[in-house]
Design a protein around this motif. Structure first.
Motif, PDB file in Angstrom:
ATOM      1  N   ALA A 209      -9.054  27.383   9.392  1.00 45.87           N
ATOM      2  CA  ALA A 209      -9.136  26.265  10.330  1.00 45.87           C
ATOM      3  C   ALA A 209      -8.417  26.688  11.603  1.00 45.87           C
ATOM      4  N   LEU A 210      -8.668  25.959  12.696  1.00 47.35           N
ATOM      5  CA  LEU A 210      -7.950  26.149  13.949  1.00 47.35           C
ATOM      6  C   LEU A 210      -7.024  24.957  14.147  1.00 47.35           C
ATOM      7  N   VAL A 211      -5.797  25.224  14.599  1.00 45.12           N
ATOM      8  CA  VAL A 211      -4.832  24.159  14.866  1.00 45.12           C
ATOM      9  C   VAL A 211      -4.392  24.268  16.321  1.00 45.12           C
ATOM     10  N   VAL A 212      -4.446  23.154  17.034  1.00 44.64           N
ATOM     11  CA  VAL A 212      -4.043  23.127  18.443  1.00 44.64           C
ATOM     12  C   VAL A 212      -3.177  21.902  18.688  1.00 44.64           C
ATOM     13  N   GLY A 213      -2.372  21.990  19.749  1.00 42.35           N
ATOM     14  CA  GLY A 213      -1.583  20.838  20.164  1.00 42.35           C
ATOM     15  C   GLY A 213      -2.431  19.878  20.973  1.00 42.35           C
ATOM     16  N   ARG A 214      -1.872  18.722  21.229  1.00 47.26           N
ATOM     17  CA  ARG A 214      -2.649  17.695  21.940  1.00 47.26           C
ATOM     18  C   ARG A 214      -2.911  18.072  23.394  1.00 47.26           C
ATOM     19  N   ARG A 215      -2.036  18.848  23.987  1.00 47.98           N
ATOM     20  CA  ARG A 215      -2.279  19.380  25.328  1.00 47.98           C
ATOM     21  C   ARG A 215      -1.365  20.563  25.564  1.00 47.98           C
TER      22      ARG A 215
ATOM     23  N   GLY B 163      -0.001  13.208  32.137  1.00 47.73           N
ATOM     24  CA  GLY B 163      -0.566  11.933  31.728  1.00 47.73           C
ATOM     25  C   GLY B 163      -1.775  12.041  30.816  1.00 47.73           C
ATOM     26  N   LEU B 164      -2.278  13.246  30.608  1.00 45.53           N
ATOM     27  CA  LEU B 164      -3.472  13.387  29.776  1.00 45.53           C
ATOM     28  C   LEU B 164      -3.151  13.089  28.319  1.00 45.53           C
ATOM     29  N   LEU B 165      -4.060  12.356  27.664  1.00 45.02           N
ATOM     30  CA  LEU B 165      -3.905  12.087  26.239  1.00 45.02           C
ATOM     31  C   LEU B 165      -4.333  13.284  25.405  1.00 45.02           C
ATOM     32  N   LEU B 166      -5.274  14.069  25.922  1.00 45.97           N
ATOM     33  CA  LEU B 166      -5.754  15.257  25.211  1.00 45.97           C
ATOM     34  C   LEU B 166      -6.067  16.333  26.235  1.00 45.97           C
ATOM     35  N   GLY B 167      -5.603  17.555  25.982  1.00 46.97           N
ATOM     36  CA  GLY B 167      -5.825  18.641  26.915  1.00 46.97           C
ATOM     37  C   GLY B 167      -7.239  19.178  26.884  1.00 46.97           C
ATOM     38  N   SER B 168      -7.628  19.876  27.958  1.00 43.97           N
ATOM     39  CA  SER B 168      -8.992  20.387  28.083  1.00 43.97           C
ATOM     40  C   SER B 168      -9.293  21.462  27.044  1.00 43.97           C
ATOM     41  N   VAL B 169      -8.322  22.320  26.735  1.00 49.42           N
ATOM     42  CA  VAL B 169      -8.549  23.367  25.743  1.00 49.42           C
ATOM     43  C   VAL B 169      -8.741  22.755  24.361  1.00 49.42           C
ATOM     44  N   SER B 170      -7.901  21.805  24.009  1.00 53.18           N
ATOM     45  CA  SER B 170      -8.014  21.163  22.696  1.00 53.18           C
ATOM     46  C   SER B 170      -9.358  20.489  22.532  1.00 53.18           C
ATOM     47  N   LEU B 171      -9.822  19.796  23.572  1.00 54.82           N
ATOM     48  CA  LEU B 171     -11.112  19.121  23.489  1.00 54.82           C
ATOM     49  C   LEU B 171     -12.247  20.130  23.382  1.00 54.82           C
ATOM     50  N   ALA B 172     -12.193  21.216  24.161  1.00 55.02           N
ATOM     51  CA  ALA B 172     -13.249  22.222  24.116  1.00 55.02           C
ATOM     52  C   ALA B 172     -13.318  22.886  22.749  1.00 55.02           C
ATOM     53  N   VAL B 173     -12.171  23.180  22.171  1.00 57.78           N
ATOM     54  CA  VAL B 173     -12.151  23.820  20.857  1.00 57.78           C
ATOM     55  C   VAL B 173     -12.675  22.870  19.788  1.00 57.78           C
ATOM     56  N   ALA B 174     -12.249  21.601  19.839  1.00 57.52           N
ATOM     57  CA  ALA B 174     -12.719  20.623  18.858  1.00 57.52           C
ATOM     58  C   ALA B 174     -14.223  20.415  18.944  1.00 57.52           C
ATOM     59  N   ALA B 175     -14.779  20.559  20.144  1.00 55.15           N
ATOM     60  CA  ALA B 175     -16.212  20.303  20.343  1.00 55.15           C
ATOM     61  C   ALA B 175     -17.095  21.492  20.014  1.00 55.15           C
ATOM     62  N   ARG B 176     -16.531  22.702  19.926  1.00 52.41           N
ATOM     63  CA  ARG B 176     -17.396  23.872  19.833  1.00 52.41           C
ATOM     64  C   ARG B 176     -17.085  24.824  18.678  1.00 52.41           C
ATOM     65  N   ALA B 177     -16.026  24.592  17.940  1.00 57.55           N
ATOM     66  CA  ALA B 177     -15.610  25.565  16.918  1.00 57.55           C
ATOM     67  C   ALA B 177     -16.549  25.577  15.721  1.00 57.55           C
ATOM     68  N   ASP B 178     -16.624  26.724  15.072  1.00 57.03           N
ATOM     69  CA  ASP B 178     -17.434  26.877  13.856  1.00 57.03           C
ATOM     70  C   ASP B 178     -16.690  26.435  12.604  1.00 57.03           C
ATOM     71  N   CYS B 179     -15.390  26.232  12.704  1.00 53.02           N
ATOM     72  CA  CYS B 179     -14.575  25.865  11.548  1.00 53.02           C
ATOM     73  C   CYS B 179     -13.879  24.535  11.821  1.00 53.02           C
ATOM     74  N   PRO B 180     -13.227  23.951  10.821  1.00 54.43           N
ATOM     75  CA  PRO B 180     -12.461  22.731  11.091  1.00 54.43           C
ATOM     76  C   PRO B 180     -11.398  22.962  12.162  1.00 54.43           C
TER      77      PRO B 180
ATOM     78  N   VAL C   1      -7.937  21.100  13.832  1.00 52.03           N
ATOM     79  CA  VAL C   1      -6.931  20.044  13.717  1.00 52.03           C
ATOM     80  C   VAL C   1      -6.184  19.946  15.037  1.00 52.03           C
ATOM     81  N   VAL C   2      -6.240  18.771  15.653  1.00 53.78           N
ATOM     82  CA  VAL C   2      -5.445  18.487  16.841  1.00 53.78           C
ATOM     83  C   VAL C   2      -4.202  17.734  16.373  1.00 53.78           C
ATOM     84  N   VAL C   3      -3.042  18.332  16.590  1.00 53.48           N
ATOM     85  CA  VAL C   3      -1.793  17.752  16.089  1.00 53.48           C
ATOM     86  C   VAL C   3      -1.294  16.712  17.082  1.00 53.48           C
ATOM     87  N   ARG C   4      -1.350  15.476  16.643  1.00 55.08           N
ATOM     88  CA  ARG C   4      -0.962  14.339  17.464  1.00 55.08           C
ATOM     89  C   ARG C   4       0.072  13.506  16.711  1.00 55.08           C
ATOM     90  N   GLY C   5       0.627  12.503  17.416  1.00 56.48           N
ATOM     91  CA  GLY C   5       1.449  11.504  16.765  1.00 56.48           C
ATOM     92  C   GLY C   5       2.939  11.787  16.808  1.00 56.48           C
TER      93      GLY C   5
END
Length: 273
Positions: free
Chosen positions: A87-93, A100-117, A119-123
């Protein structure tokens, strides 16, 4: 050799929180942890791999660590590593994102295009551990949730916690049921009862994990709200994503976009196989 769990590091606090989470996850699943930092070819400053490795060793001393610096843009580097990753694990930004961004551009791009699960670590800290002893998975009507349910069940199993399967539904606009089809158009397959949607999605995984603690939650209302409410008392939220026909990447949809920006706990986006 076991395929690694890959975590992106850039020196930001959010990426170090992702390292903490990923170190625990690697130990839970007994897989190697690979720290990846993407840097420009002429990058001269010290890279953050050493700091991230120290953090991981302190957080999870038994984790099997390695690090790598890749001379590509961060999204491309992580997507490349994700072709052979647990799996790939990334921070929220990251460092380059506006505060002020809730989610960074890299995290969103990876979540939208990866071949594997992914995980964006939030909270808050209490949501990034195992305090709530609960993994939540969103189940939709169709074939888009099967791989996500398998992933969520495995997570609940290794964490020895309960799985909460959530299916949200709403009455079709304008009435209690769809109008009958015009003569000659054939009969449309009726929508399955909401409880049946959950039963069908869970039957196989429940058989494979016979001792699993599973609860089913059928909610009449918007899926976004139902999943955010369930995730407020969860350690991990899992959602599925369909492959887009004729295009690279995944179909995240409006609900997944909203969850990636607002989930109160780490969120895993699992591609449909």
């Amino acid at each position: 050799m076991a395929i690694p769990l890959v975590v992106g590091v850039d020196g930001s606090e959010a990426s170090l929180e992702a390292v903490d989470w990923a170190a625990d996850e690697a130990v839970r699943h007994d897989v190697p942890l690979l720290l990846v930092h993407a840097a420009a070819p002429d990058h001269g400053a010290a890279d953050p791999i050493g700091v991230a490795a120290d953090r991981a060793r302190k957080h999870a001393p038994s984790a099997r660590l390695s690090g790598e610096v890749v001379h590509e843009d961060p999204a491309t580097a992580l997507l490349g590593k994700g072709r052979n990753a647990f799996a790939l694990v990334v921070g929220r930004r990251g460092l380059g994102d506006l505060a002020g961004l809730l989610l960074g551009s890299v995290s969103l791009a990876v979540a939208a295009r990866a071949d594997c699960p992914v995980v964006v670590v939030r909270g808050r800290p209490e949501h990034r551990g195992v305090r709530f002893r609960s993994v939540v998975v969103g189940v939709e009507d169709g074939e888009g949730s099967g791989t996500a349910v398998e992933f969520a069940m495995r997570e609940a199993h290794v964490r020895r916690c309960r799985l909460v399967a959530v299916h949200a539904w709403s009455v079709p606009f304008g009435g209690l049921a769809d109008p009958p089809p015009p003569a000659g158009y054939g009969v449309r397959t009726p929508r399955r009862p909401p409880a049946q949607v959950l039963d069908d999605a869970l039957n196989g995984p429940v058989e494979r994990y016979a001792n699993a603690s599973v609860s089913r939650r059928v909610v009449e209302g918007p899926a976004r709200q139902a999943l955010l409410e369930a995730a407020s008392e969860a350690d991990l939220l899992v959602v599925g994503a369909r492959r887009r026909r004729g295009h690279l990447g995944l179909q995240l949809g409006l609900i997944n976009h909203a969850l990636l920006h607002h989930a109160p706990c780490p969120i895993a986006v699992v591609p449909q196989v």
